[in-house]
Enzyme design. Structure first.
Site, PDB file in Angstrom:
ATOM      1  N   GLU A 129     -26.843 -16.480  22.449  1.00 42.75           N
ATOM      2  CA  GLU A 129     -26.385 -15.039  22.107  1.00 42.75           C
ATOM      3  C   GLU A 129     -27.388 -13.939  22.382  1.00 42.75           C
ATOM      4  OE1 GLU A 129     -24.716 -11.966  20.520  1.00 42.75           O
ATOM      5  OE2 GLU A 129     -23.856 -13.680  20.155  1.00 42.75           O
ATOM      6  N   CYS A 158       0.749  -1.094  -0.042  1.00 37.97           N
ATOM      7  CA  CYS A 158      -0.044   0.098   0.109  1.00 37.97           C
ATOM      8  C   CYS A 158       0.836   1.413   0.055  1.00 37.97           C
ATOM      9  CB  CYS A 158      -0.985   0.042   1.043  1.00 37.97           C
ATOM     10  SG  CYS A 158      -1.944   1.715   1.466  1.00 37.97           S
ATOM     11  N   CYS A 176      -3.396  -1.152   8.883  1.00 39.67           N
ATOM     12  CA  CYS A 176      -2.474  -2.136   8.777  1.00 39.67           C
ATOM     13  C   CYS A 176      -1.135  -1.567   9.844  1.00 39.67           C
ATOM     14  CB  CYS A 176      -2.181  -2.607   7.766  1.00 39.67           C
ATOM     15  SG  CYS A 176      -3.428  -3.202   6.538  1.00 39.67           S
ATOM     16  N   CYS A 222      -9.835 -13.905  19.822  1.00 38.31           N
ATOM     17  CA  CYS A 222      -9.102 -13.138  18.982  1.00 38.31           C
ATOM     18  C   CYS A 222      -8.265 -12.446  19.725  1.00 38.31           C
ATOM     19  CB  CYS A 222     -10.243 -12.141  18.312  1.00 38.31           C
ATOM     20  SG  CYS A 222     -11.094 -11.283  19.305  1.00 38.31           S
ATOM     21  N   GLN A 251     -17.116 -13.413  10.035  1.00 35.12           N
ATOM     22  CA  GLN A 251     -15.713 -13.500   9.871  1.00 35.12           C
ATOM     23  C   GLN A 251     -15.183 -12.554   8.750  1.00 35.12           C
ATOM     24  OE1 GLN A 251     -13.545 -14.089  12.273  1.00 35.12           O
ATOM     25  NE2 GLN A 251     -14.298 -15.451  13.643  1.00 35.12           N
TER      26      GLN A 251
END
Length: 449
Positions: free
Chosen positions: A333, A74, A83, A405, A283
């Site tokens: 949930e 990039c 990023c 995560c 995801q």
């Protein structure tokens, strides 16, 4: 004058990377964290935010390049906050993530797994994101869209992004130009207008969804513009609008309506067809989500007799594929829309052995008494509430698979479950769900002792 003070310039060698993506250097027993650094670099760094034992630094000059330093894909990678690691060779990224998980498990969880498996690399370290949501602003009269510059709320203007699915790039440039006449939200004043542009793609189906997030009412004639986009792009199956007039960093509001086409796109994940809406949690890396599910299937080797409980189940992304091999699946949930969607997806795919419950896990689980053969945990980054962990220890399902995560909260929770000897940590599998960033997904298997 002390060298250890804000503004001081030091020449430093970068040894490793931390969980936020910064390089880690040492100077006279102290630690310096440096963004945009690569292990093996020798850098000239200006100190900021100096504390007695550590400081943050700003990269001034690369004195000696690490063999692991590469040219970013990039052109604005040094400015954009999307990023952290585009300047790092992908194999080095994988090694760093694997080490982050190992260190968290050992240092925070005080555990040594029976098997620590090599990290699962992404098939494509670029072009993998199936969803992007860009903040918008007007600068010098022009609409800009992109991610925020590191440490700021200044948007780095993009017309394409090498990390998002390349099929979304034509949408970004065109929509930015077409939004030029429309009011754009000003976060400094809260004035109404378009505040975010959301793009999604079903990577297996090719279907695309456009979502505008508005502060305030829907402007006149916006439906006409939405219809033009719907007609212009053959892959776009819907153009939606979401209303969020609240100040702050929250992206989506509670109301979403369709302006043209439909409210969702179709995506196929591990053989299950999902309907993914503008605000649906799904995801972002479809290929890696399938690797995750394949790992779960291999580890559990369900025989068709097991009852599986999926806490924090979302729309059933993990449990619905597993339901094909289980006797029964129960999903829990707290978001009503996700539960409704999970029920509809099960029905759409002909799965009749599933039940989805809308409840808060820490309130529901302590009062649930049914026998469970496999417990699947996929909590948010903060990990599991202590009440959930205590209820698990009270009920002691034979096998627990924990998907996380965030290595630190994963290690904390695994340590709590194992500390009394009720469980042992059988396997740990890191998985690179987010190449070019410091984020890492981890799968852990606990077995009752």
């Amino acid at each position: 004058m002390s060298v250890w003070q804000p503004g001081a310039v030091l020449d430093l060698k970068i040894h490793t990377l931390n969980h936020t993506g910064d390089g880690v250097a040492r100077w006279q027993g102290r630690v310096v964290f440096v963004p945009d650094a690569v292990p093996g670099d020798r850098l000239r760094v200006r100190l900021q935010h100096v504390k007695p034992q550590y400081a943050n630094g700003v990269l001034l000059e690369v004195l000696e390049r690490s063999p692991q330093r590469v040219r970013p894909a990039c052109i604005v990678a040094d400015k954009c906050g999307g990023c952290q690691w585009q300047c790092i060779d992908y194999h080095a990224q994988l090694a760093a993530k694997e080490q982050l998980v190992k260190e968290a498990i050992a240092r925070i969880g005080h555990l040594q797994p029976q098997a620590f498996l090599p990290i699962l690399a992404a098939p494509s370290p670029l072009g993998y994101r199936n969803k992007v949501t860009y903040p918008l602003a007007r600068r010098h009269g022009q609409v800009v869209a992109g991610y925020y510059q590191k440490g700021s709320h200044r948007i780095v203007n993009l017309n394409q992004c090498p990390v998002q699915d390349p099929r979304l790039n034509p949408l970004l440039a065109t929509l930015k130009a077409d939004l030029q006449p429309w009011p754009i939200y000003d976060e400094s004043t809260g004035s109404p207008g378009v505040r975010h542009l959301g793009l999604r793609i079903g990577q297996r189906t090719g279907e695309q969804l456009i979502t505008l997030v508005l502060a305030g009412d829907i402007p006149p004639h916006l439906e006409g513009q939405a219809q033009r986009w719907y007609d212009q792009f053959a892959a776009v199956v819907g153009v939606c609008v979401n209303i969020n007039s609240q100040r702050g960093n929250r992206i989506f509001g509670s109301q979403t309506r369709v302006l043209a086409g439909q409210l969702y796109l179709r995506e196929v994940l591990a053989g299950i067809e999902f309907h993914v809406g503008a605000t649906t949690f799904f995801q972002v890396n479809t290929a890696q989500a399938e690797q995750l599910i394949q790992t779960l299937e291999a580890w559990l080797a369900l025989s068709g007799t097991e009852h599986l409980l999926d806490l924090y189940c979302g729309i059933g992304t993990l449990s619905l594929p597993l339901a094909r091999s289980a006797a029964r699946v129960t999903g829990v949930e707290c978001h009503p829309d996700s539960v409704t969607q999970a029920i509809a997806t099960a029905r759409h795919n002909g799965l009749t052995n599933t039940e989805f419950i809308c409840a808060v896990a820490e309130e529901w689980l302590p009062h649930w008494c049914n026998t469970v053969d496999v417990l699947l945990l996929d909590p948010p980054r903060k990990g599991c509430d202590r009440a959930v962990l205590d209820a698990i220890l009270g009920q002691r399902p034979p096998r627990i698979v924990y998907v996380s995560c965030h290595p630190a909260t994963l290690a904390r929770d695994l340590g709590y479950l194992c500390q009394a000897g009720a469980y042992q940590l059988a396997k740990v599998q890191p998985l690179d769900m987010f190449p070019q960033t410091a984020h890492v997904e981890t799968i852990a298997l606990l077995t009752a002792t």
